[in-house]
Design a protein around this motif. Sequence first.
Motif, PDB file in Angstrom:
ATOM      1  N   GLU A  98       0.787  -1.234   0.000  1.00  0.00           N
ATOM      2  CA  GLU A  98       0.000   0.000   0.000  1.00  0.00           C
ATOM      3  C   GLU A  98       0.822   1.289   0.000  1.00  0.00           C
ATOM      4  OE1 GLU A  98      -3.280   0.011  -0.433  1.00  0.00           O
ATOM      5  OE2 GLU A  98      -3.180  -2.181  -0.535  1.00  0.00           O
ATOM      6  N   CYS A  99       2.075   1.233   0.385  1.00  0.00           N
ATOM      7  CA  CYS A  99       2.867   2.465   0.504  1.00  0.00           C
ATOM      8  C   CYS A  99       3.361   2.955  -0.848  1.00  0.00           C
ATOM      9  CB  CYS A  99       4.061   2.226   1.423  1.00  0.00           C
ATOM     10  SG  CYS A  99       5.342   1.226   0.661  1.00  0.00           S
ATOM     11  N   ARG A 100       3.820   4.192  -0.860  1.00  0.00           N
ATOM     12  CA  ARG A 100       4.510   4.705  -2.045  1.00  0.00           C
ATOM     13  C   ARG A 100       5.920   4.133  -2.085  1.00  0.00           C
ATOM     14  NH1 ARG A 100       3.113  11.141  -2.039  1.00  0.00           N
ATOM     15  NH2 ARG A 100       0.881  10.925  -2.433  1.00  0.00           N
ATOM     16  N   ASP A 130       6.680   6.353   3.136  1.00  0.00           N
ATOM     17  CA  ASP A 130       5.857   7.336   2.446  1.00  0.00           C
ATOM     18  C   ASP A 130       4.543   6.662   2.063  1.00  0.00           C
ATOM     19  OD1 ASP A 130       5.001   9.588   1.121  1.00  0.00           O
ATOM     20  OD2 ASP A 130       6.397   9.392  -0.558  1.00  0.00           O
ATOM     21  N   LEU A 131       3.450   7.117   2.673  1.00  0.00           N
ATOM     22  CA  LEU A 131       2.135   6.530   2.417  1.00  0.00           C
ATOM     23  C   LEU A 131       1.389   7.307   1.326  1.00  0.00           C
ATOM     24  CD1 LEU A 131       1.078   5.825   6.112  1.00  0.00           C
ATOM     25  CD2 LEU A 131       2.078   4.230   4.449  1.00  0.00           C
ATOM     26  N   PRO A 132       0.389   6.691   0.701  1.00  0.00           N
ATOM     27  CA  PRO A 132      -0.342   7.349  -0.393  1.00  0.00           C
ATOM     28  C   PRO A 132      -1.019   8.662   0.004  1.00  0.00           C
ATOM     29  CG  PRO A 132      -0.871   5.027  -0.337  1.00  0.00           C
ATOM     30  CD  PRO A 132      -0.050   5.313   0.882  1.00  0.00           C
ATOM     31  N   ASN A 133      -1.414   8.794   1.263  1.00  0.00           N
ATOM     32  CA  ASN A 133      -2.079  10.020   1.700  1.00  0.00           C
ATOM     33  C   ASN A 133      -1.086  11.120   2.062  1.00  0.00           C
ATOM     34  OD1 ASN A 133      -1.038   9.152   4.111  1.00  0.00           O
ATOM     35  ND2 ASN A 133      -3.002   8.936   5.150  1.00  0.00           N
ATOM     36  N   ALA A 134       0.187  10.935   1.658  1.00  0.00           N
ATOM     37  CA  ALA A 134       1.272  11.885   1.884  1.00  0.00           C
ATOM     38  C   ALA A 134       1.729  11.950   3.335  1.00  0.00           C
ATOM     39  CB  ALA A 134       0.928  13.275   1.363  1.00  0.00           C
ATOM     40  N   SER A 135       1.233  11.049   4.190  1.00  0.00           N
ATOM     41  CA  SER A 135       1.760  11.018   5.555  1.00  0.00           C
ATOM     42  C   SER A 135       3.029  10.173   5.571  1.00  0.00           C
ATOM     43  CB  SER A 135       0.720  10.483   6.546  1.00  0.00           C
ATOM     44  OG  SER A 135       0.607   9.095   6.438  1.00  0.00           O
ATOM     45  N   ARG A 136       3.879  10.504   6.528  1.00  0.00           N
ATOM     46  CA  ARG A 136       5.159   9.802   6.662  1.00  0.00           C
ATOM     47  C   ARG A 136       5.356   9.421   8.128  1.00  0.00           C
ATOM     48  NH1 ARG A 136       9.277  13.113   2.678  1.00  0.00           N
ATOM     49  NH2 ARG A 136       8.430  12.199   0.778  1.00  0.00           N
TER      50      ARG A 136
END
Length: 167
Positions: A98-100, A130-136
Amino acid sequence: MTRRRFLPLALLLVLGGIFGWWWYQPERVLARRVAGLFSTANVAAADGTITRTTRGNAIEPFLAPNILFETPDGPTEEIAGSQSRSSIVSLYSYLAKECRQISIQAPEFDRIAIDGDEAVVEARVDALIDLPNASRPLDGIQHLTMTWRKIDGKWRLAAARWHETGR
């Protein structure tokens, strides 16, 4: 004349022996094992679905049957406490899919202390999730204190505690 022929061979054998002695020192073996775990855990932004879904299985050989996590306050609280290897593998497989990207640089070791079949490793890694919702949830230098146990002849991660600092 024959001595000259054997001198390079003897020198090569001595150098090979010294290298072998250094390479198989328990601290060196454990350092390579720790670095191998972090290298295996990386997920590049360009990795395809098959590569991503195998990340959890790839880290499994590095993990003890149960791993104790002591996490800092923050978004990683869901893995605090004792976790089974299978639950960590499943969670990591999902995260990798699921992550970027997940980027963990090679560790810099501060201390490796081995006592029989247990070792404490203190290291620092530059890590990013780095997650898809731009959270880290991880984005900085992770200061790790890890306990590794030798199980079935292999060093396996049994506990980890960390805190993050900026770059």
